[in-house]
Design a protein around this motif. Structure first.
Motif, PDB file in Angstrom:
ATOM      1  N   SER A 105      36.574  34.843  37.282  1.00  0.00           N
ATOM      2  CA  SER A 105      37.125  36.000  37.998  1.00  0.00           C
ATOM      3  C   SER A 105      36.911  37.286  37.211  1.00  0.00           C
ATOM      4  N   PHE A 296      40.777  33.447  47.174  1.00  0.00           N
ATOM      5  CA  PHE A 296      41.819  34.304  46.607  1.00  0.00           C
ATOM      6  C   PHE A 296      42.974  33.456  46.072  1.00  0.00           C
ATOM      7  N   GLY A 297      43.297  32.380  46.795  1.00  0.00           N
ATOM      8  CA  GLY A 297      44.386  31.504  46.366  1.00  0.00           C
ATOM      9  C   GLY A 297      44.085  30.809  45.050  1.00  0.00           C
ATOM     10  N   ILE A 299      42.084  31.895  42.640  1.00  0.00           N
ATOM     11  CA  ILE A 299      42.127  32.902  41.569  1.00  0.00           C
ATOM     12  C   ILE A 299      43.572  33.266  41.245  1.00  0.00           C
ATOM     13  N   THR A 300      44.388  33.450  42.284  1.00  0.00           N
ATOM     14  CA  THR A 300      45.792  33.799  42.068  1.00  0.00           C
ATOM     15  C   THR A 300      46.514  32.702  41.300  1.00  0.00           C
ATOM     16  N   ARG A 301      46.247  31.459  41.659  1.00  0.00           N
ATOM     17  CA  ARG A 301      46.903  30.337  40.979  1.00  0.00           C
ATOM     18  C   ARG A 301      46.477  30.246  39.516  1.00  0.00           C
ATOM     19  N   TRP A 303      45.470  32.718  37.583  1.00  0.00           N
ATOM     20  CA  TRP A 303      46.033  33.843  36.838  1.00  0.00           C
ATOM     21  C   TRP A 303      47.562  33.824  36.805  1.00  0.00           C
ATOM     22  N   SER A 304      48.180  32.953  37.589  1.00  0.00           N
ATOM     23  CA  SER A 304      49.642  32.992  37.746  1.00  0.00           C
ATOM     24  C   SER A 304      50.418  32.901  36.433  1.00  0.00           C
ATOM     25  N   VAL A 307      50.354  36.518  35.104  1.00  0.00           N
ATOM     26  CA  VAL A 307      51.134  37.385  35.990  1.00  0.00           C
ATOM     27  C   VAL A 307      52.619  37.113  35.803  1.00  0.00           C
TER      28      VAL A 307
END
Length: 546
Positions: A105, A296-297, A299-301, A303-304, A307
């Motif tokens: 990412s 997107f899901g 990548i979000t997971r 990086w979670s 974050v």
């Protein structure tokens, strides 16, 4: 019966200053010349410092040993606790396989190592410094860069050098608040003064980072991105420090610089992708085509955890009522036989003052505990088993065993320096330079951060000395108290505990001497620049002083 510190044990300030330098010189020699491993250099330096405290400064043996032990405890908690949990969080992303997604990412934004260093080491590291402080920026950012494929030595060195610009306002402005408490100078005035010094460094550091890793020609290739990063960070830092106070400059500057750089890279990329010598150089377009795509899901997971780290730390340090609730679990332990048994005297303090020795065990309020909570919650987010979670934690502890020994010994060294009066001798020796003192003033803060690893601790130790010296030479005390903090930021990269964190995060344990030699020249250059700035502000640009 109290033992009074004597800052001139040999009856000649110059000779006392030279003798007080011996433990520092020994540490420099053992790391930079003899190339000892960090924990070996740290333990031997502690021994040298204890001997000098007892034999030269006539410090009672039991006080010397107790002061050293107190420093060692501080090295384990809270500092060691932060390092363990921060590295553990990074290792969890690796163990779960999510770090590959994080890596991809980032390279989808840019595959250029120069720009990745700006994003992660400088901007993201500054955010972590502004919220958590201590070793968190180096541990997290260093691990991220190494995981991306950076040469581990460069990953460690770049993160250490990058963690310069944000240090004066680190931990939500605690260094500046501490200076105000110690000297009685208005905190907002100190924030303004630091905000008229540090942004000049913040403008230089991004350029300097890229120059170190890529050379002059390859630096000019990404000059537009460097300017976007540096100007957005330093401009925001100047505005927030001068108009809002010391709490927000790091957080605001980091967010603005990250957003500005990412947005800029949507429209501009260098013609070629810079790689280290052992990597191939590819045109940007070809590199992007090879890039694996994720939803997107996904990548979000991936990086979670990071974050979540930001959110948890903001909650931990943001709400006064919540901090007060966390503080109820804090235990304050006076050290028997040491607490109030040493007396600080003039000119370090305005009147004889007992030196407190209280160990603060803030089991809930500690930043490391906030990071541990992040690690627990991240287990649920990234889908790793409890067994793998515990195995990863155990492996992290094993990995950090020797760095923790180094940190414990270095903090023991710092405390024996402070409680014996040796660090005060160093400060007073430099303060005796007269009219040239504004140039020397940042070097006192530099020594303080080198000894303690903390701009906050350096300010607590030397701010009053700066205040007294400023009045003696007829310079505004606000300038020199601020210079103590500003000068200290340049020593963060050579602080032994910072180096221990960097080597642990990047798999370079045992290479502390090499990293120390790498960062030392940059540290001396930057503190000299700050000295020149302070000298001109004292005698030429006095209008810059609030």
């Amino acid at each position: 019966m109290q033992w009074a510190q004597n800052y001139n044990p040999l009856g000649n300030m110059f000779l006392s200053f030279l003798v007080a330098c011996i433990p520092l010189v020994f540490f420099f020699w053992s790391l930079a010349v003899k190339k000892m491993k960090g924990y070996q250099a740290g333990l031997l330096t502690v021994g040298v410092a204890i001997l000098e405290a007892v034999l030269i400064y006539k410090m009672p043996i039991h006080l010397a040993l107790e002061a050293t032990a107190l420093g060692g405890l501080q090295g384990l908690w809270p500092i060691g606790w932060i390092i363990v949990t921060a590295v553990f969080l990074y290792e969890l992303t690796v163990a779960s396989g999510k770090f590959q997604i994080i890596s991809d990412s980032i390279t989808s934004i840019t595959q250029d190592r120069r720009l990745q260093a700006l994003l992660i080491a400088f901007s993201f590291g500054a955010f972590l410094e502004g919220t958590a402080g201590y070793g968190t920026p180096v541990a997290i950012a260093g691990g991220l860069l190494a995981g991306l494929g950076f040469n581990p030595f460069y990953a460690a060195g770049l993160c250490l050098i990058a963690n310069t610009a944000p240090v004066a306002f680190g931990g939500v402005g605690i260094p500046i608040l501490t200076s105000g408490q110690v000297t009685g100078i208005d905190v907002f005035a100190l924030s303004q003064m630091v905000g008229r010094q540090v942004p000049l460094l913040s403008l230089i550091v991004p350029f300097w980072l890229v120059l170190i890793m890529a050379g002059w020609k390859r630096t000019l290739e990404v000059l537009p991105a460097i300017l976007v990063c540096g100007l957005s960070f330093s401009g925001t830092q100047f505005l927030t420090a001068n108009f809002l106070g010391p709490e927000l400059p790091d957080v605001a500057s980091a967010i603005v610089s990250m957003a500005a750089l990412v947005l800029f890279l949507k429209f501009w990329q260098p013609k070629t992708v810079f790689r280290f010598k052992d990597e191939e150089e590819q045109p940007s377009a070809a590199s992007v085509q090879q890039q694996k795509t994720y939803t997107f899901g996904q990548i979000t997971r991936a990086w979670s955890p990071f974050v979540l780290l930001v959110l948890v730390i903001c909650v931990w340090g943001g709400s006064s009522s919540f901090k007060e609730w966390l503080g109820k679990a804090t235990v304050m332990i006076p050290i028997p036989g040491l607490d109030q048994m040493i007396e600080q005297v003039r000119p370090i303090v305005t009147q004889p003052t007992p030196y407190g020795a209280i160990y603060k065990f803030d089991v809930l309020a500690a930043t490391g505990t906030a990071i541990l909570l992040t690690c627990i919650l991240s287990k649920l987010l990234i889908g790793i088993s409890w067994r793998r979670w515990w195995v990863t934690f155990w492996l992290t502890l094993k990995k950090l065993a020797l760095p923790l020994v180094m940190i414990v010994s270095v903090l023991g060294f710092a405390y024996i320096e402070n409680y014996s009066g040796m660090s005060a001798t160093l400060g007073l020796g430099l303060a005796s330079t007269g009219a040239i003192f504004p140039f020397v003033s940042p070097f006192i803060g530099w020594i303080g951060v080198f000894l303690t690893g903390s701009d906050t601790s350096s300010n607590a130790l030397f701010s009053n000395l700066q205040h007294v010296s400023a009045r003696q030479i007829g310079v505004d005390p606000t300038l020199l108290v601020a210079a103590n903090s500003t000068g200290g930021v340049a020593a963060k990269m050579i602080s032994p505990q910072s180096i221990a964190v960097a080597t642990a995060a990047t798999g370079l344990v045992g290479k502390e001497g090499n990293l120390f030699r790498f960062t030392l020249k940059h540290s001396l250059l930057l503190v000299s620049i700050i000295g020149i700035i302070t000298l001109f502000q004292a005698y030429v640009f006095q209008w810059m002083i609030p």
